[in-house]
Design a protein around this motif. Sequence first.
Motif, short mmCIF file in Angstrom:
data_model
loop_
_atom_site.label_atom_id
_atom_site.label_comp_id
_atom_site.label_asym_id
_atom_site.label_seq_id
_atom_site.Cartn_x
_atom_site.Cartn_y
_atom_site.Cartn_z
N ALA A 75 0.78 -1.36 -0.01
CA ALA A 75 -0.07 -0.04 -0.04
C ALA A 75 1.10 1.23 0.14
CB ALA A 75 -0.92 0.05 1.44
N ASN A 76 2.12 1.32 0.61
CA ASN A 76 2.96 2.39 0.80
C ASN A 76 3.48 2.69 -0.48
OD1 ASN A 76 4.49 4.46 2.29
ND2 ASN A 76 6.19 3.26 1.36
N LEU A 77 3.81 1.56 -1.43
CA LEU A 77 4.33 1.82 -2.76
C LEU A 77 3.29 2.48 -3.51
CD1 LEU A 77 6.56 -1.43 -2.74
CD2 LEU A 77 7.44 0.95 -2.65
N VAL A 78 2.07 1.84 -3.46
CA VAL A 78 1.07 2.44 -4.23
C VAL A 78 0.87 4.06 -4.01
CG1 VAL A 78 -1.39 2.29 -4.95
CG2 VAL A 78 0.09 0.20 -4.85
N ASP A 79 0.81 4.23 -2.83
CA ASP A 79 0.64 5.69 -2.29
C ASP A 79 1.88 6.55 -2.88
OD1 ASP A 79 -1.76 4.92 -0.98
OD2 ASP A 79 -0.54 4.73 1.06
N ILE A 82 4.08 4.27 -7.43
CA ILE A 82 5.04 3.25 -7.88
C ILE A 82 4.31 2.18 -8.47
CG2 ILE A 82 6.85 1.79 -7.16
CD1 ILE A 82 7.75 3.67 -5.22
N ASP A 83 4.56 1.85 -9.56
CA ASP A 83 4.08 0.73 -10.32
C ASP A 83 4.29 -0.88 -9.33
OD1 ASP A 83 3.21 -1.44 -11.81
OD2 ASP A 83 4.12 -0.85 -13.60
N VAL A 84 3.27 -1.58 -9.01
CA VAL A 84 3.63 -2.64 -8.12
C VAL A 84 3.22 -3.91 -8.93
CG1 VAL A 84 3.91 -1.33 -5.94
CG2 VAL A 84 1.58 -2.20 -6.75
N SER A 85 2.93 -3.85 -10.09
CA SER A 85 2.57 -5.08 -10.89
C SER A 85 3.54 -6.20 -11.05
CB SER A 85 2.13 -4.59 -12.44
OG SER A 85 3.23 -3.92 -13.06
N GLY A 86 4.92 -5.76 -10.69
CA GLY A 86 5.70 -6.87 -10.56
C GLY A 86 6.24 -7.12 -9.12
N LEU A 87 5.15 -6.90 -8.18
CA LEU A 87 5.60 -7.06 -6.63
C LEU A 87 4.78 -8.45 -6.17
CD1 LEU A 87 6.79 -6.38 -4.09
CD2 LEU A 87 4.84 -4.80 -3.56
N ARG A 88 5.73 -9.42 -6.04
CA ARG A 88 4.91 -10.59 -5.99
C ARG A 88 4.77 -10.84 -4.46
NH1 ARG A 88 10.54 -13.59 -8.41
NH2 ARG A 88 10.78 -12.07 -9.65
N THR A 89 3.66 -11.71 -4.02
CA THR A 89 3.33 -12.00 -2.71
C THR A 89 3.76 -13.46 -2.47
OG1 THR A 89 1.56 -10.48 -2.67
CG2 THR A 89 1.47 -12.09 -1.05
N ALA A 90 4.76 -13.80 -1.52
CA ALA A 90 5.15 -14.96 -1.31
C ALA A 90 4.58 -15.51 -0.08
CB ALA A 90 6.66 -15.06 -0.87
N PRO A 91 4.40 -16.74 0.23
CA PRO A 91 3.85 -17.31 1.81
C PRO A 91 4.87 -16.88 2.67
CG PRO A 91 3.73 -18.79 -0.22
CD PRO A 91 4.54 -17.80 -0.74
N ALA A 284 12.77 5.97 6.95
CA ALA A 284 13.42 5.66 5.76
C ALA A 284 12.67 6.37 4.52
CB ALA A 284 13.48 4.06 5.59
N ALA A 285 11.59 5.62 4.17
CA ALA A 285 10.93 6.03 2.99
C ALA A 285 9.97 7.21 3.39
CB ALA A 285 9.99 4.85 2.58
N SER A 286 9.74 7.63 4.90
CA SER A 286 9.04 8.54 5.14
C SER A 286 9.82 9.90 5.08
CB SER A 286 8.40 8.34 6.71
OG SER A 286 9.40 7.96 7.47
N SER A 287 11.10 9.50 5.06
CA SER A 287 12.11 10.87 5.14
C SER A 287 12.49 11.26 3.97
CB SER A 287 13.50 10.64 5.84
OG SER A 287 14.18 9.57 5.05
N ILE A 288 12.18 10.62 2.69
CA ILE A 288 12.74 11.05 1.35
C ILE A 288 11.80 12.29 0.65
CG2 ILE A 288 12.84 10.10 -0.85
CD1 ILE A 288 13.01 7.17 0.35
N PRO A 289 12.62 13.23 0.55
CA PRO A 289 11.78 14.44 0.03
C PRO A 289 11.20 14.17 -1.67
CG PRO A 289 14.08 14.76 -0.56
CD PRO A 289 14.10 13.26 0.32
#
Length: 302
Positions: A75-79, A82-91, A284-289
Amino acid sequence: MSRAPRIAVFGSVNMDLVAYVDQVPSSGETVTGTAFRQVPGGKGANQAVAAARAGADTAFLGAVGDDSFGEALRANLVDCDIDVSGLRTAPGASGVAHIVVDGGGGNSIIVVPGANGTVTASAESDAAVIGAHDALLLQLELPMAAVVDAARTGRRLGVPVYLTPAPARELPAELLESVDVLVPNEHEAAAITGLTDPYEALDALVELVPEVLLTMGGAGALHGSRGSKPVHVPARKVEAVDTTAAGDTYCGAFAVARAEGRTPEDAMRFAAAAAALSVQRHGAASSIPTRAEIAAYVAADA
């Protein structure tokens, strides 16, 4: 470039569990922290967020677990657009990082790979994503075989490959032969070359890859390429509160600026501004301008 740069990132995504202390405890010691934060991170995801906020159309390739952290990380990447169509979900569990930040803004980090460790190769579908972008950013928080595979894909498709060699480890020849731009910090450069002087390390690294961007924290950064003299751009003087993701911010912003056609020196100044803003914020990501913040910071210093 008439369109926005396109940056693909193949790498790690973690949930960062950050504890703030005045002084990092020694072995066997217990100290009282000053704050705790749970924030999205991972070197790959940080670089993707940095590239997106610096103005690039960005795609992220990697894996999260099927847990609550995985949902939040996706959800953060989508927000961040960022295109997350290549982000896999692993068990299983998503990657996590336990970070301790001291009173001076320095940090120590323990990474537990989780789902990142399931990415053992670049998927066929990744090639189509990589080939549609202007640069591919890699790090070493995924299994080495996957990083090599992705780098080879980038080289085969004519996409410039950036590698941040962190965590520091021996770099196989089959990886280096596919890297266009190596982006180590001074400690990683020393680990690779055995040389502690940054200029000597830079010279040695340029023998391995065509272009090197060596970051040195508060001492700025060095850029070198074959047949050219080293370029040094100093860091901006700021009061750091948290250096987590500063290097990733620098790399992502630099790659965007280079994809826009800027010279290495101009790109380093843009990246230095982005990193300076990031270290004045927690997380981390929250600090990026954003690009607007970077532009305003650069303009104020003009």
